[in-house]
Motif scaffolding. Structure first.
Motif, short mmCIF file in Angstrom:
data_model
loop_
_atom_site.label_atom_id
_atom_site.label_comp_id
_atom_site.label_asym_id
_atom_site.label_seq_id
_atom_site.Cartn_x
_atom_site.Cartn_y
_atom_site.Cartn_z
N GLU A 144 0.82 -1.20 0.00
CA GLU A 144 0.00 0.00 0.00
C GLU A 144 0.87 1.26 0.00
O GLU A 144 0.55 2.24 -0.67
CB GLU A 144 -0.95 0.00 1.19
CG GLU A 144 -2.06 1.00 1.05
CD GLU A 144 -3.19 0.79 2.03
OE1 GLU A 144 -3.72 1.80 2.52
OE2 GLU A 144 -3.55 -0.37 2.30
N GLN A 145 1.97 1.23 0.72
CA GLN A 145 2.86 2.40 0.78
C GLN A 145 3.64 2.62 -0.52
O GLN A 145 4.20 3.70 -0.73
CB GLN A 145 3.82 2.29 1.96
CG GLN A 145 3.13 2.41 3.29
CD GLN A 145 2.31 3.68 3.40
OE1 GLN A 145 2.79 4.78 3.14
NE2 GLN A 145 1.04 3.53 3.76
N SER A 146 3.65 1.62 -1.42
CA SER A 146 4.31 1.78 -2.72
C SER A 146 3.41 2.47 -3.74
O SER A 146 3.84 2.78 -4.85
CB SER A 146 4.76 0.41 -3.26
OG SER A 146 3.66 -0.34 -3.76
N LEU A 147 2.15 2.73 -3.35
CA LEU A 147 1.17 3.35 -4.24
C LEU A 147 1.09 4.84 -4.00
O LEU A 147 1.09 5.29 -2.86
CB LEU A 147 -0.21 2.73 -3.99
CG LEU A 147 -0.31 1.21 -4.05
CD1 LEU A 147 -1.72 0.77 -3.66
CD2 LEU A 147 0.08 0.69 -5.41
N ALA A 148 0.98 5.60 -5.09
CA ALA A 148 0.77 7.05 -4.98
C ALA A 148 -0.59 7.30 -4.35
O ALA A 148 -1.52 6.51 -4.52
CB ALA A 148 0.84 7.70 -6.35
N PRO A 149 -0.75 8.40 -3.61
CA PRO A 149 -2.04 8.70 -2.99
C PRO A 149 -3.19 8.77 -3.99
O PRO A 149 -4.32 8.40 -3.67
CB PRO A 149 -1.82 10.06 -2.32
CG PRO A 149 -0.36 10.13 -2.08
CD PRO A 149 0.28 9.37 -3.22
N PRO A 152 9.15 8.89 -11.00
CA PRO A 152 10.56 8.79 -10.59
C PRO A 152 10.93 9.71 -9.42
O PRO A 152 11.88 9.42 -8.70
CB PRO A 152 11.34 9.17 -11.85
CG PRO A 152 10.37 9.81 -12.77
CD PRO A 152 8.99 9.38 -12.36
N SER A 153 10.18 10.78 -9.22
CA SER A 153 10.52 11.70 -8.12
C SER A 153 10.07 11.18 -6.76
O SER A 153 10.63 11.57 -5.73
CB SER A 153 9.92 13.08 -8.37
OG SER A 153 8.51 13.04 -8.31
N THR A 154 9.07 10.28 -6.74
CA THR A 154 8.57 9.75 -5.47
C THR A 154 8.78 8.25 -5.32
O THR A 154 8.64 7.71 -4.23
CB THR A 154 7.06 10.03 -5.31
OG1 THR A 154 6.36 9.35 -6.36
CG2 THR A 154 6.77 11.51 -5.35
N ASP A 155 9.07 7.56 -6.42
CA ASP A 155 9.20 6.10 -6.46
C ASP A 155 7.89 5.40 -6.10
O ASP A 155 7.88 4.30 -5.57
CB ASP A 155 10.34 5.62 -5.56
CG ASP A 155 10.75 4.19 -5.88
OD1 ASP A 155 10.67 3.78 -7.06
OD2 ASP A 155 11.14 3.46 -4.94
N LEU A 156 6.76 6.07 -6.38
CA LEU A 156 5.44 5.51 -6.10
C LEU A 156 4.72 5.17 -7.40
O LEU A 156 4.84 5.89 -8.40
CB LEU A 156 4.59 6.49 -5.28
CG LEU A 156 5.14 6.87 -3.91
CD1 LEU A 156 4.27 7.94 -3.27
CD2 LEU A 156 5.27 5.65 -3.02
N VAL A 157 3.94 4.10 -7.38
CA VAL A 157 3.17 3.67 -8.55
C VAL A 157 2.00 4.63 -8.73
O VAL A 157 1.17 4.79 -7.83
CB VAL A 157 2.66 2.22 -8.39
CG1 VAL A 157 1.86 1.80 -9.61
CG2 VAL A 157 3.82 1.27 -8.14
N THR A 158 1.92 5.25 -9.90
CA THR A 158 0.85 6.21 -10.19
C THR A 158 -0.28 5.59 -11.01
O THR A 158 -1.42 6.03 -10.91
CB THR A 158 1.39 7.43 -10.95
OG1 THR A 158 1.99 7.00 -12.18
CG2 THR A 158 2.39 8.20 -10.10
N HIS A 159 0.05 4.62 -11.84
CA HIS A 159 -0.94 3.93 -12.67
C HIS A 159 -0.61 2.44 -12.66
O HIS A 159 0.55 2.06 -12.78
CB HIS A 159 -0.91 4.43 -14.12
CG HIS A 159 -1.41 5.82 -14.26
ND1 HIS A 159 -0.60 6.91 -14.09
CD2 HIS A 159 -2.64 6.29 -14.53
CE1 HIS A 159 -1.31 8.01 -14.26
NE2 HIS A 159 -2.56 7.66 -14.52
N LEU A 160 -1.65 1.63 -12.54
CA LEU A 160 -1.48 0.18 -12.55
C LEU A 160 -2.65 -0.43 -13.32
O LEU A 160 -3.81 -0.12 -13.04
CB LEU A 160 -1.46 -0.36 -11.11
CG LEU A 160 -1.29 -1.87 -10.94
CD1 LEU A 160 0.07 -2.33 -11.48
CD2 LEU A 160 -1.45 -2.25 -9.48
N THR A 161 -2.30 -1.24 -14.30
CA THR A 161 -3.30 -1.99 -15.05
C THR A 161 -2.93 -3.46 -14.97
O THR A 161 -1.77 -3.81 -15.18
CB THR A 161 -3.35 -1.55 -16.53
OG1 THR A 161 -3.65 -0.15 -16.59
CG2 THR A 161 -4.41 -2.33 -17.30
#
Length: 122
Positions: free
Chosen positions: A17-22, A90-99
């Motif tokens: 969950e913490q790897s996901l962008a808000p 790349p600036s946050t290392d968080l996943v922004t889109h997932l399909t």
């Protein structure tokens, strides 16, 4: 997608969950409209982790902006193949889109039923 992959492989739902962008946007293989936001997507991915058996990544493909993580798993007695296609900021290392793509249809249907049951849906 490195952080996401490590969390999935460890079955660490908190790290996942913490790897996901808000404001992540998640396109499910079985639902037309996307899930939006860390809480909504996190709930679905937690259910998927509970449902999948023998989950393993079998490959990784890199594009200019996206990474495809190829996987295999079982839902009940059905074996499935799938791809987690993700974009990481790349600036946050968080996943922004997932399909997520899953095949065959029978396994996708079993996945939809099992995840729906985990989420308390009919």
């Amino acid at each position: 997608m490195n952080r996401f992959r490590k969390a999935v492989e460890a079955r660490d739902v908190e790290a996942l969950e913490q790897s996901l962008a808000p404001d992540i946007v998640f396109h499910s293989p079985v639902r037309f409209h996307p899930y939006v936001g860390r809480a909504a997507v996190g709930a679905v991915l937690r259910a998927v982790i509970r449902v999948f058996e023998d989950f393993r990544y079998t490959g990784e493909l890199h594009g200019d902006a996206d990474t495809a993580l190829v996987f295999r798993a079982k839902v009940g007695d059905l074996e499935l193949e799938g791809i987690d296609l993700g974009t990481v900021d790349p600036s946050t290392d968080l996943v922004t889109h997932l399909t997520v793509f899953v095949r065959p249809l029978s396994a996708a249907q079993a996945l939809a039923a099992a995840v729906g049951k985990e989420l308390g849906q009919r």
